[in-house]
Design a protein around this motif. Structure first.
Motif, PDB file in Angstrom:
ATOM      1  N   ASP B  11      52.014  16.298  49.513  1.00 17.55           N
ATOM      2  CA  ASP B  11      50.676  16.847  49.575  1.00 17.55           C
ATOM      3  C   ASP B  11      50.327  17.586  48.289  1.00 17.55           C
ATOM      4  N   ASP B  12      49.400  17.003  47.528  1.00 11.90           N
ATOM      5  CA  ASP B  12      48.846  17.664  46.349  1.00 11.90           C
ATOM      6  C   ASP B  12      49.930  18.138  45.367  1.00 11.90           C
ATOM      7  N   LEU B  13      50.938  17.296  45.183  1.00 12.93           N
ATOM      8  CA  LEU B  13      52.102  17.693  44.381  1.00 12.93           C
ATOM      9  C   LEU B  13      51.828  17.619  42.879  1.00 12.93           C
ATOM     10  N   THR B  14      52.134  18.715  42.178  1.00 10.47           N
ATOM     11  CA  THR B  14      52.080  18.708  40.714  1.00 10.47           C
ATOM     12  C   THR B  14      53.447  19.128  40.183  1.00 10.47           C
ATOM     13  N   VAL B  15      54.039  18.290  39.334  1.00 10.53           N
ATOM     14  CA  VAL B  15      55.324  18.597  38.719  1.00 10.53           C
ATOM     15  C   VAL B  15      55.096  18.729  37.217  1.00 10.53           C
ATOM     16  N   SER B  16      55.614  19.789  36.605  1.00  9.88           N
ATOM     17  CA  SER B  16      55.339  20.037  35.187  1.00  9.88           C
ATOM     18  C   SER B  16      56.598  20.423  34.435  1.00  9.88           C
ATOM     19  N   TYR B  17      56.490  20.385  33.121  1.00 11.06           N
ATOM     20  CA  TYR B  17      57.521  20.995  32.284  1.00 11.06           C
ATOM     21  C   TYR B  17      56.822  21.658  31.113  1.00 11.06           C
ATOM     22  N   ALA B  25      53.040  26.579  22.774  1.00 10.29           N
ATOM     23  CA  ALA B  25      53.571  26.356  24.116  1.00 10.29           C
ATOM     24  C   ALA B  25      52.479  25.828  25.032  1.00 10.29           C
ATOM     25  N   ARG B  26      52.815  24.766  25.756  1.00 13.58           N
ATOM     26  CA  ARG B  26      51.853  24.289  26.742  1.00 13.58           C
ATOM     27  C   ARG B  26      52.599  23.645  27.885  1.00 13.58           C
ATOM     28  N   GLN B  27      51.872  23.459  28.969  1.00 10.84           N
ATOM     29  CA  GLN B  27      52.477  22.892  30.157  1.00 10.84           C
ATOM     30  C   GLN B  27      52.033  21.443  30.292  1.00 10.84           C
ATOM     31  N   VAL B  28      52.974  20.538  30.466  1.00 14.61           N
ATOM     32  CA  VAL B  28      52.640  19.126  30.629  1.00 14.61           C
ATOM     33  C   VAL B  28      52.885  18.730  32.083  1.00 14.61           C
ATOM     34  N   ASP B  29      51.909  18.072  32.676  1.00 16.96           N
ATOM     35  CA  ASP B  29      52.082  17.636  34.063  1.00 16.96           C
ATOM     36  C   ASP B  29      52.643  16.224  34.100  1.00 16.96           C
ATOM     37  N   VAL B  30      53.794  16.053  34.727  1.00 20.11           N
ATOM     38  CA  VAL B  30      54.386  14.727  34.899  1.00 20.11           C
ATOM     39  C   VAL B  30      53.750  14.044  36.108  1.00 20.11           C
ATOM     40  N   LEU B  31      53.476  14.843  37.136  1.00 19.71           N
ATOM     41  CA  LEU B  31      52.733  14.356  38.296  1.00 19.71           C
ATOM     42  C   LEU B  31      51.555  15.303  38.503  1.00 19.71           C
ATOM     43  N   LYS B  32      50.379  14.726  38.796  1.00 21.07           N
ATOM     44  CA  LYS B  32      49.189  15.560  38.960  1.00 21.07           C
ATOM     45  C   LYS B  32      48.555  15.350  40.327  1.00 21.07           C
ATOM     46  N   ASN B  33      48.566  16.363  41.167  1.00 25.29           N
ATOM     47  CA  ASN B  33      47.907  16.334  42.473  1.00 25.29           C
ATOM     48  C   ASN B  33      48.178  15.046  43.236  1.00 25.29           C
ATOM     49  N   VAL B  34      49.443  14.748  43.381  1.00 25.03           N
ATOM     50  CA  VAL B  34      49.828  13.507  44.044  1.00 25.03           C
ATOM     51  C   VAL B  34      49.926  13.705  45.551  1.00 25.03           C
ATOM     52  N   SER B  35      49.267  12.844  46.300  1.00 28.31           N
ATOM     53  CA  SER B  35      49.405  12.866  47.754  1.00 28.31           C
ATOM     54  C   SER B  35      49.693  11.459  48.257  1.00 28.31           C
ATOM     55  N   PHE B  70      59.546  21.623  36.888  1.00 31.77           N
ATOM     56  CA  PHE B  70      59.366  22.513  38.041  1.00 31.77           C
ATOM     57  C   PHE B  70      58.118  22.106  38.813  1.00 31.77           C
ATOM     58  N   ILE B  71      58.034  22.588  40.072  1.00 30.56           N
ATOM     59  CA  ILE B  71      56.873  22.302  40.909  1.00 30.56           C
ATOM     60  C   ILE B  71      55.800  23.334  40.576  1.00 30.56           C
ATOM     61  N   SER B  72      54.617  22.873  40.164  1.00 31.60           N
ATOM     62  CA  SER B  72      53.591  23.887  39.924  1.00 31.60           C
ATOM     63  C   SER B  72      52.485  23.814  40.966  1.00 31.60           C
ATOM     64  N   GLY B  73      52.691  23.050  42.010  1.00 32.85           N
ATOM     65  CA  GLY B  73      51.732  23.048  43.101  1.00 32.85           C
ATOM     66  C   GLY B  73      52.069  21.988  44.125  1.00 32.85           C
ATOM     67  N   GLY B  74      51.702  22.225  45.367  1.00 39.53           N
ATOM     68  CA  GLY B  74      51.866  21.214  46.398  1.00 39.53           C
ATOM     69  C   GLY B  74      53.190  21.268  47.124  1.00 39.53           C
ATOM     70  N   ASN B  81      61.248  18.338  56.983  1.00 35.19           N
ATOM     71  CA  ASN B  81      61.727  19.420  56.116  1.00 35.19           C
ATOM     72  C   ASN B  81      60.759  19.634  54.964  1.00 35.19           C
ATOM     73  N   ASP B  82      60.444  20.904  54.709  1.00 29.38           N
ATOM     74  CA  ASP B  82      59.679  21.226  53.512  1.00 29.38           C
ATOM     75  C   ASP B  82      60.700  21.291  52.372  1.00 29.38           C
ATOM     76  N   VAL B  83      60.848  20.163  51.642  1.00 28.35           N
ATOM     77  CA  VAL B  83      62.008  19.935  50.791  1.00 28.35           C
ATOM     78  C   VAL B  83      62.253  21.035  49.766  1.00 28.35           C
ATOM     79  N   PHE B  84      61.202  21.482  49.083  1.00 27.73           N
ATOM     80  CA  PHE B  84      61.420  22.455  48.009  1.00 27.73           C
ATOM     81  C   PHE B  84      61.482  23.889  48.517  1.00 27.73           C
ATOM     82  N   ALA B  85      61.377  24.062  49.868  1.00 28.30           N
ATOM     83  CA  ALA B  85      61.538  25.411  50.410  1.00 28.30           C
ATOM     84  C   ALA B  85      62.946  25.604  50.963  1.00 28.30           C
ATOM     85  N   LEU B  86      63.767  24.540  50.932  1.00 28.61           N
ATOM     86  CA  LEU B  86      65.104  24.625  51.517  1.00 28.61           C
ATOM     87  C   LEU B  86      66.043  25.446  50.640  1.00 28.61           C
TER      88      LEU B  86
END
Ligand SMILES: Nc1ncnc2c1ncn2[C@@H]1O[C@H](COP(=O)(O)OP(=O)(O)O)[C@@H](O)[C@H]1O
Ligand code: SF4
Ligand SMILES: [Mg+2]
Lengths: 318, 649
Positions: B11-17, B25-35, B70-74, B81-86
């Motif tokens: 749900d609305d997943l954004t992964v960045s580095y 310095a800037r943040q690059v999104d590898v995945l943007k608001n993916v559902s 890292f996960i920056s959203g979603g 299981n809420d995978v990244f909350a484990l």
């Protein structure tokens, strides 16, 4: 594979032989011989000639080499030109002392280096890694005689806790020597482990980044299993050769460090013998050093074969 | 159990580095608001070009990111299981019980120092401590994935298996924990078509019988079409289209999906497909990709530049009972401006033939003759030895080439150039593009050649001469490789799998370039590939190789028509294409190529469905279907007729 090992062993024997020939030649090229060294500057040519005859130095070099080699093959390494004792016994005593130092250095040094390298690799860029890597870098860039000298100064002057310089002579017993081993061992371990730590750290990092370790993590394996079953065997492989090289280096490092601490071992004996041109002693020490060198590399190869299934089983086994 | 239960919900997943430092310095999104979501028992495909974020999304389903990401959203939820909350202990339990991954390239994913048995046993958590039960179950799993000789395999190490076998082992390990969701990253990329077909059939069987949910990552639209019920199309970290597979791939709504589909070469359609135009797409969201293909025109009556006669290559140090040489009795010609494709599975000897022609491998027998300037220089030098009947095909009156490069004249070396599959490993990373291209020009003192000219030939801007290989994309590096080869002004280029590692859209742009260069510069190409769709697009003539022997040769139309050698037919049947029925699974033939060719008879006998006794002992004869179409087989022509692979338009 048996063939491979047989070839390596044969090659090792040749290496040892070549080393002896080389040292024998080098000693011939040095100005002066045992007779001039024993009799000193002011000896008459007659006296020197007589002593030469007694010591057998008037024979041609080639003949002397082969007569030495013939004896050596039967375990008779001749008598010292200076002390007139059996070379085997004299070197043997020093060897026991040096072995004490070497075994402690190798066992403690390698274990410590592997553990530290592994910890640094697994905790990459965290503070333990930074600390360990810095120490290793110092160990790599400072030569052993500096480390040894600093230790002597530090402990003999500032904190006289360990005996800094050994007073017991060549005939000291192990019990007498044990306290004096500490500082030379520390100096050697410091330098010996530096390269091993660096190598181990690098290869643990490389292996940890590999696809198969990621897969092992995604299988839900425990940390211990991941480290000891998946990472370590592969990480050890490139480290082994560095260990072998450093243990072989120890042969040279021992000479320097022993003489700084005046530790009654092979190194100190070697330096004395070179000064007196005591050829039989030098030759035996050379043979021993070459054997150690060659055995280290042989062992590293055998352990690689044991650790690496690719070397044990050829591809055709598919 | 509810049949429409959702097992995967992203749900609305954004992964960045983060990249750069200080002011940059800037943040690059590898995945943007993916559902995306997946219901139990269904199969989700993730498709897109390399770098689009497919593997990142697949890893996220197992709670695994690259160390710097890292996960920056979603949120990601899998099997409740809420995978990244484990927490770390819960995450381990989740990975043990609910998900398993078959990583991209199973060969790298198996621990080299552990036996297969141990690696399977690690995932048999129910049988912990019971060695015998573990062994039995492991053997059962290897049998399930149809690994030959599963019992013996247990005590072997990964390197003792072929790529296809390693892939099967990877799947067996993933199945061992009986996961709710199985994630497969490019499960068949890099495998031969027949192996690919067998592994995909196997996966579909398993998925259906266990009603497992699967997520399959692939850049191959045919594979996605065959395997999946749902598909998400990714482009630069975003989902551009998500829905049922028939709907998305059958009537794509997004121009990117349409462009992607149009750029796939197909065995049932001649011509080089168009490439995706990313600029046009970025400028105009409604942009429509033309689906006009570039038709290749074969040269007519061109002089022969290369003629190979009765070539044999033997890697064996001493004869092994029952096996023959690696390459045997290979004869063919390449004409000026002609593109001849050499096809076959891995290990069929394609690269061996190319390296032998290049003089990097010594032949055991046979002759290689080069026509024209290159050979003329050599002819004088070895006038006495030339003139063996074999060389007569070369009309330029050439002489046989020396066996090794060292003994070839400069002109001969200049005349034959090689391009490799991995442009990144064949270019020196510290040398600029200019230095790479200038080298052959200097070496061969080529008149009228320049770096700028070579770059413009391969359609790269002149400013690229300053760049280092690391600053180029995969397609650009391959162009530099081509520029370097053609700057020597060769008569013949040996191109070994030069488009295999590229995305389809880049692949077709390289194919168009090869087409242009062959025709405009009259260079003969020996084009090596394992991909039949690429062959269909680019080749004038085709040579089909099996275990180092030519089994069929003909024009591209003849090879893809309805009379084929049984092996060619197996290859054609194994190809999986977008829009196929995908209903009939491949006939159950052995999908593994034997290790070595047999000493006598037909090399294909061990796998041939119409094998007869004579095939085992007697070398098959040449069956001439027409003057240009030859099949090496004991069967009669009527037996070799089948449904054509395509219907002529
Ligand atoms: N932590 C990271 N640091 C740098 N680049 C990254 C990182 N994570 C992903 N990328 C880049 O993001 C893009 C998407 O990667 P990936 O998911 O592997 O794509 P795909 O599987 O579709 O080929 C690639 O260009 C990759 O190099
Ligand atoms: S020669 Fe025999 S075995 Fe070979 S392809 Fe023809 S029929 Fe099959
Ligand atoms: Mg990927």
């Amino acid at each position: 594979m048996t063939l491979l090992i047989a070839r390596r062993v044969a090659l090792s024997v040749v290496t040892v032989l070549l080393a002896t020939v080389l040292v024998f030649t080098a000693i011939q090229l040095l100005p002066g011989d045992a007779a001039t060294q024993i009799l000193g500057q002011n000896a008459t040519p007659d006296a020197v000639a007589t002593l030469r005859g007694q010591l057998g130095l008037d024979q041609p070099a080639i003949a002397r080499f082969f007569s030495w080699l013939g004896g050596a093959l039967h375990g008779d390494f001749g008598t010292s030109l200076v002390s007139h004792q059996s070379v085997g016994a004299e070197v043997g005593r020093a060897l026991v002392n040096t072995s004490l130092l070497a075994v402690i250095t190798i066992v403690v040094g390698i274990t410590l280096a592997l553990v530290l390298g592994m910890v640094a690799g697994l905790l990459r860029d965290k503070w333990p890694d930074v600390a360990i890597s810095t120490i290793a870098l110092v160990g790599m860039s400072v030569p052993e005689f500096v480390v040894a000298t600093v230790l002597v100064l530090l402990f003999s002057i500032t904190i006289p806790f360990f005996p800094a310089v050994v007073v017991a002579g060549q005939n000291a017993t192990i019990a007498e020597l044990l306290p004096s081993v500490t500082l030379p061992a520390v100096a050697l371990i410091f330098v010996l482990s530096a390269y091993i730590i660096r190598m181990m750290r690098t290869s643990v990092i490389d292996v940890s980044d590999s696809e198969f370790v990621r897969t092992a993590v995604l299988k839900g394996n425990s940390l211990g299993r991941i480290v000891f079953k998946h990472i370590l065997p592969s990480a050890m492989l490139p480290t082994l050769n560095v260990i072998a090289m450093n243990v072989a280096w120890l042969v040279g490092g021992v000479v320097v460090v022993e003489s700084i601490f005046n530790y009654p071992g092979i190194g100190t004996l070697m330096i004395q013998s070179v000064q007196t041109r005591d050829l039989p002693v030098i030759l035996l020490i050379t043979v021993l050093s070459a054997v150690v060198f060659v055995v280290c590399n042989l062992l590293a190869d055998l352990i690689s074969i044991a650790l690496n299934p690719r070397l044990r089983h050829s591809r055709s086994a598919r | 159990m509810n049949t429409t239960e959702q097992v995967v919900g992203v749900d609305d997943l954004t992964v960045s580095y983060r990249t750069g430092s200080g002011a940059n310095a800037r943040q690059v999104d590898v995945l943007k608001n993916v559902s995306v979501s997946l219901e139990r028992g269904r199969v989700l495909g993730l498709v897109g070009e390399s770098g689009s974020g497919k593997s990142t999304l697949a890893g996220a389903l197992l709670g695994s990111l690259r160390s710097t990401s890292f996960i920056s959203g979603g949120t990601v939820s899998v099997a409740g299981n809420d995978v990244f909350a484990l927490g770390s202990a819960e995450l381990r339990r989740f990975r043990i019980n609910e998900v398993a991954m078959v990583p991209q390239n199973a060969g790298n994913a198996l621990t080299p120092t552990m036996k297969i048995r141990e690696q399977i046993a690690e995932s048999l958590h129910g049988l912990r401590g019971d060695k015998r039960a573990q062994r039995e179950r492991a053997e059962e799993l290897l049998r399930l994935v149809r690994l030959p000789n599963p019992r013996a395999a247990l005590d072997r190490y990964p390197h003792q298996f072929s790529g296809g076998q390693q892939q099967r082992i990877g799947i067996a390990i993933a199945l061992a924990s009986d996961p709710t969701v199985l994630v497969l990253d490019e499960p068949t990329t890099g495998l031969d078509v027949v192996t690919q077909a067998a592994i995909l059939d196997l996966l579909l069987d398993l998925q259906r019988s266990r009603s497992m949910s699967m997520v399959i990552v692939s850049h191959d639209l045919g594979v996605i079409d065959k395997m999946c019920s749902d598909v998400a199309v990714l482009r630069m970290g975003e989902i551009v289209e998500f829905g049922g597979v028939r709907q998305v791939l059958g009537s794509p709504g997004h121009p990117y999906t349409r462009g992607l589909i149009a750029s796939v070469p197909r065995i049932d359609r001649p011509g080089i497909p168009p490439s995706l135009d990313h600029q046009a797409l970025d400028a105009d969201a409604e942009w429509v990709q033309s689906d006009e293909v570039t038709l290749r025109v074969a040269p007519v009556d061109a002089p022969v530049v290369l003629s190979v006669r009765d070539l044999s290559v033997d890697y064996r140090r001493r004869p092994v009972a029952g096996t023959g040489p690696t390459v045997q009795g290979v004869s063919f010609d390449v004409a000026a401006g002609e593109i001849v494709a050499l096809v076959g599975e891995s290990g069929s000897g394609k690269s061996t033939i190319a390296t032998t022609i290049a003089g990097l491998q010594r032949p055991a027998a046979g002759s290689i003759t080069l026509a024209g300037a290159g050979a003329a220089a050599g002819a004088g030098r070895r006038a006495a030895g030339a003139g063996g009947g074999a060389g007569s095909a070369a009309r330029g009156g050439g002489a046989p080439l020396a066996a090794t490069v060292a003994r070839r004249s400069k002109a001969e070396r200049q005349a034959v150039q090689l391009i490799f599959q991995n442009a990144d490993t064949s270019l020196n990373p510290r040398k600029s593009v200019e230095a790479a291209i200038q080298r052959p020009i200097d070496l061969f003192k080529v008149r009228g050649a320049s770096v700028a000219g070579a770059l413009s030939d391969v359609e790269l801007p002149g400013s690229y001469s300053e760049r280092l290989p690391g600053q180029l994309s995969g397609g650009e590096r391959q162009r530099v490789g081509i520029a370097r080869a053609i700057s020597a002004q060769p008569q013949l280029v040996l191109a070994d799998e030069i488009v295999s590692a590229l995305d389809v859209s880049v692949q077709s742009s390289i194919l168009r370039l090869v087409d242009t260069l062959a025709t405009s510069k009259q260079i003969g190409f020996l084009f090596i590939t394992h991909d039949l769709a690429v062959v269909r697009a680019i080749a004038d003539r085709v040579i089909v190789l099996y275990l180092g022997r030519i089994v069929e040769e003909g024009t591209v139309e003849q090879i893809f028509a309805n009379v084929s050698h049984p092996y060619t037919r197996l290859l054609l049947d194994a190809v999986i294409e977008l829009g196929d029925e995908h209903s009939d699974t491949l006939e159950k033939v052995a999908d593994e190529v034997p290790l070595a060719p047999p000493e006598h008879g037909c090399p294909f006998a061990s796998r041939c469905p119409i094998v007869r006794d004579v095939c085992l002992t007697v070398t098959p004869p040449d069956l001439a279907v027409s003057e240009t179409h030859h099949i090496t087989c004991h069967a009669t022509l009527p037996e070799l007729i089948h449904e054509p692979a395509f219907v002529a338009a």
